[in-house]
Design an enzyme around this catalytic site. Structure first.
Site, PDB file in Angstrom:
ATOM      1  N   HIS A 175      26.288  35.688   7.648  1.00  0.00           N
ATOM      2  CA  HIS A 175      27.186  36.638   6.984  1.00  0.00           C
ATOM      3  C   HIS A 175      26.446  37.297   5.821  1.00  0.00           C
ATOM      4  CE1 HIS A 175      31.009  38.355   5.951  1.00  0.00           C
ATOM      5  NE2 HIS A 175      30.782  38.043   4.691  1.00  0.00           N
ATOM      6  N   GLY A 230      21.891  43.986  17.287  1.00  0.00           N
ATOM      7  CA  GLY A 230      21.131  42.812  17.716  1.00  0.00           C
ATOM      8  C   GLY A 230      19.830  42.554  16.973  1.00  0.00           C
ATOM      9  N   ASN A 289      26.875  30.900  12.221  1.00  0.00           N
ATOM     10  CA  ASN A 289      27.061  32.340  11.994  1.00  0.00           C
ATOM     11  C   ASN A 289      26.247  32.758  10.776  1.00  0.00           C
ATOM     12  OD1 ASN A 289      28.305  34.949  12.265  1.00  0.00           O
ATOM     13  ND2 ASN A 289      29.689  34.421  10.584  1.00  0.00           N
TER      14      ASN A 289
END
Ligand code: GRF
Length: 200
Positions: A112, A15, A110
């Site tokens: 990456h 996290g 998202n």
């Protein structure tokens, strides 16, 4: 003032990206509110970070469901119950099915740890390192039905140092992630970029 966009952050693990998002919201860099942190892993440290920031933390465990679609329908239900506008993936280790994406089309982002379209999927940093790439980096993108294939929101790279170890490189990639994810989310929430390229 219109109400702030409501975000759900989905995270399966440590996290650290969730943390910079929570910090970015607290510092006003991200013009939204984290309404919910959801994990598929009951032991994810991300849940602890949510609780510390007084954000609701929910575990949706895959074992309770018989298929990916059933899981995703329940995920949609939880997000709808919380009136979520945007879904931010931060190390969420599940592929989202069309059932989910139909509900949140264009509203899922998202991060990456690679210069997409290179190295989609897992172990991206290791794969770039083992291939001897001279440049590595990070991509923030909208999520579509493929694995790490959606339209790019922000991408930044840097040169690999001679004799740099995998651990050193990994740390630098994560530092870059933490710098660009709040910036990219800011752009999305302000409507400066959208999945279709159309103004929002
Ligand atoms: C990050 O490297 C992110 O790019 C990838 O998963 C990792 C999550 O790390 N999708 P953390 O849980 O945010 O620390």
């Amino acid at each position: 003032m219109p109400p702030l966009p409501q975000l759900a952050v989905l995270a399966s693990g440590f996290g650290s990206n969730l943390q910079v998002i929570l910090d970015g919201v607290a510092q006003g860099e991200i013009p939204g509110e984290v309404k919910l942190v959801l994990s598929d892993q009951g032991k994810a440290h991300a849940l602890e970070r949510a609780r510390k920031a007084s954000v609701e933390a929910v575990v949706l465990s895959p074992q309770r469901f018989s298929s990916r679609e059933e899981y995703d329908q329940n995920l949609v239900n939880v997000l709808r119950d919380h009136q979520i506008d945007w879904v931010v993936l931060a190390g969420f280790m599940r592929i989202l099915s069309p059932v989910f994406l139909a509900e949140f089309s264009g509203k899922v982002v998202n991060i990456h740890p690679a210069l997409l379209p290179k190295y989609p999927g897992t172990h991206a940093i290791e794969r770039a390192f083992e291939a001897g790439d001279q440049e590595v980096g990070v991509t923030v993108h909208f999520v579509d039905e493929g694995v790490d294939t959606g339209p790019i929101i922000m991408q930044e790279g840097f040169e690999v140092e001679p004799n740099e170890t995998l651990d050193q490189l990994t740390e630098r990639v994560h530092t870059l992630e933490h710098r660009i994810y709040p910036k990219a989310i800011n752009k999305v929430l302000k409507g400066e970029v959208s999945m279709t390229g159309e103004p929002r």
